[in-house]
Design a protein around this motif. Structure first.
Motif, PDB file in Angstrom:
ATOM      1  N   ASN A  43     -34.818 -19.417   8.248  1.00 37.22           N
ATOM      2  CA  ASN A  43     -34.809 -20.369   9.360  1.00 37.22           C
ATOM      3  C   ASN A  43     -34.112 -19.821  10.594  1.00 37.22           C
ATOM      4  O   ASN A  43     -34.488 -20.136  11.724  1.00 37.22           O
ATOM      5  CB  ASN A  43     -34.135 -21.666   8.913  1.00 37.22           C
ATOM      6  N   LEU A  44     -33.099 -18.985  10.405  1.00 40.85           N
ATOM      7  CA  LEU A  44     -32.319 -18.504  11.548  1.00 40.85           C
ATOM      8  C   LEU A  44     -33.140 -17.620  12.483  1.00 40.85           C
ATOM      9  O   LEU A  44     -32.895 -17.591  13.691  1.00 40.85           O
ATOM     10  CB  LEU A  44     -31.087 -17.738  11.054  1.00 40.85           C
ATOM     11  N   LEU A  45     -34.109 -16.886  11.920  1.00 40.63           N
ATOM     12  CA  LEU A  45     -34.939 -15.993  12.732  1.00 40.63           C
ATOM     13  C   LEU A  45     -36.391 -16.474  12.809  1.00 40.63           C
ATOM     14  O   LEU A  45     -37.287 -15.687  13.119  1.00 40.63           O
ATOM     15  CB  LEU A  45     -34.891 -14.569  12.168  1.00 40.63           C
ATOM     16  N   SER A  46     -36.615 -17.746  12.550  1.00 39.43           N
ATOM     17  CA  SER A  46     -37.993 -18.261  12.557  1.00 39.43           C
ATOM     18  C   SER A  46     -38.636 -18.120  13.938  1.00 39.43           C
ATOM     19  O   SER A  46     -39.863 -18.032  14.048  1.00 39.43           O
ATOM     20  CB  SER A  46     -38.032 -19.715  12.097  1.00 39.43           C
ATOM     21  N   ILE A  47     -37.825 -18.057  15.007  1.00 36.51           N
ATOM     22  CA  ILE A  47     -38.372 -17.868  16.347  1.00 36.51           C
ATOM     23  C   ILE A  47     -39.127 -16.548  16.431  1.00 36.51           C
ATOM     24  O   ILE A  47     -40.111 -16.431  17.178  1.00 36.51           O
ATOM     25  CB  ILE A  47     -37.244 -17.917  17.412  1.00 36.51           C
ATOM     26  N   LEU A  48     -38.703 -15.557  15.665  1.00 37.70           N
ATOM     27  CA  LEU A  48     -39.386 -14.257  15.656  1.00 37.70           C
ATOM     28  C   LEU A  48     -40.825 -14.415  15.162  1.00 37.70           C
ATOM     29  O   LEU A  48     -41.757 -13.827  15.712  1.00 37.70           O
ATOM     30  CB  LEU A  48     -38.603 -13.279  14.782  1.00 37.70           C
ATOM     31  N   ILE A  49     -41.015 -15.224  14.123  1.00 39.76           N
ATOM     32  CA  ILE A  49     -42.361 -15.442  13.581  1.00 39.76           C
ATOM     33  C   ILE A  49     -43.165 -16.365  14.505  1.00 39.76           C
ATOM     34  O   ILE A  49     -44.364 -16.160  14.716  1.00 39.76           O
ATOM     35  CB  ILE A  49     -42.292 -16.025  12.159  1.00 39.76           C
TER      36      ILE A  49
END
Length: 391
Positions: free
Chosen positions: A346-352
């Protein structure tokens, strides 16, 4: 006219991110519940086994106003199956001896093994590997480590590090006894790669081994993009090149292998371009190596239509895995279709999310004749290969 979208991915994490990105486009995409649509513009974003490839191939040959785009190619075993890719590299290097793959793809041997009793025969075929394993048994020799991988399995399945033939025999004997004949026969193809024993380690992350997951997007026939939202996937424990033991939590960096880890999500998965204690020039050089390797892989594969067959009405996302050694040399390990986006967390979901936004802007909208909406994303696509063919 809006674009009908049949979206159905098994992973809810992936499905919801794609849905959210499509819904941001102000009603341009109309999500439908079934694959039946009367629209002249249809996007299929489905699991591989749910795609009607007969229809896609038929529409490639037909001349009509209906535009259909799907999220996978049908034939790509030359890239995804480890043994097929190793054979492709051997063939490619015989024609292109100066290819970057010569020094950026680990020494690889193929084993065809239907039963542990036939290991001698398999090694006789891979005689160069057999000779090295025999040399490794000598007291005055620094042994060369190898890693065994099943050709068609992923998620760190069946990985084993070894030095000698007897260790390999013990693995197969213990793993596949007489009751498991069908299991080993179902796998059958294996590769053995020289294990990179000097990975890049960063003290700030407790000298834990890591590899890079790079998202590569192929579209039509053929254009290749590299996404610079790169993940660094870490092992749980500090790296230790102990010849006497193989601790998966030290050596295997796949997220799925860290199920017994005591670390948090943000300790195991980080963004490469935000890693600490890497000089920016080194970071950029690593990225340049990655792009050159990917370009050369698809330069060769694009002419091998029996093992890699892109379609002008499809695109596909691949997860490419790379390892960096202590000298900052990059090695390509393997490619995966339908990569596990959920491992990002969830912490890096912006990347996806930004990956899917770039796909909409650079691939889907232009395919259907729409202008890009100039959505601003922090992470970008980098075009590394563009040579269109008519099929």
């Amino acid at each position: 006219m809006s674009i009908d979208v049949h979206l159905q991915m098994h992973c809810s994490y992936t499905n919801e991110l794609i849905r959210n990105v499509l819904e941001e486009e102000n009603g341009l995409f109309n999500l439908i519940d079934s694959g039946t649509s009367n629209s002249d513009k249809v996007l299929y974003w489905l699991e591989y086994e749910d795609i009607d490839f007969d229809m896609l191939y038929r529409l490639v040959k037909e001349s009509n106003n209906k535009k259909i785009l799907a999220n996978s190619y049908c034939i790509r075993k030359g890239l995804l199956r480890k043994a097929n890719f190793a054979l492709f590299v051997q063939k490619y290097l015989s024609k292109q001896p100066d290819s970057i793959l010569r020094n950026h793809y680990p020494e690889t041997h193929i084993l065809d093994l239907s039963h542990p009793d036939y290991l001698d025969e398999a090694l006789n075929e891979a005689f160069e590997l057999r000779d090295i394993l025999e040399e490794n048994t000598k007291d005055d020799v620094e042994p060369i480590p190898f890693i065994l991988k099943a050709s068609i399995l992923d998620k760190a399945s069946e990985l084993f590090i070894f030095y000698t033939q007897s260790q390999l025999e013990e693995f197969f004997t213990n793993k596949y006894d007489d009751d498991d004949d069908d299991n080993i026969a179902n796998v059958r193809e294996w590769i053995v790669q020289r294990y990179i024993k000097n990975p890049k380690l960063l003290p700030v992350y407790q000298n834990r081994k890591f590899h890079l997951r790079v998202y590569v997007i192929a579209e039509r026939n053929l254009r290749i993009y590299v996404y610079d939202g790169i993940l660094a996937l870490f092992a749980s424990l500090s790296y230790n090149n102990d010849k006497e033991s193989f601790d998966r939590l030290r050596h295997i960096t796949n997220t799925c292998a860290q199920v017994d880890s005591q670390l948090n999500e943000d300790d195991l998965v980080k963004e490469f371009f935000t890693l600490e204690n890497i000089d920016n020039d080194i970071r950029l050089n690593i990225f340049e190596q990655i792009k050159l390797i990917i370009k050369d892989i698809f330069t060769g594969l694009h002419n091998e239509i029996t093992i890699f067959q892109p379609l002008k009405n499809a695109f596909e996302i691949y997860g490419f895995d790379f390892l960096i050694d202590e000298n900052n040399q990059v090695y390509f390990l393997e490619a995966n279709a339908y990569p596990d986006f959920k491992q990002t967390g969830n912490l890096l979901s912006i990347l996806i999310k930004e990956l899917f936004q770039n796909i909409v802007q650079h691939i889907i909208l232009p395919y259907f004749g729409y202008e890009q909406t100039n959505k601003i994303t922090q992470r970008k696509f980098h075009l590394v290969y563009d040579k269109q063919k008519t099929i």
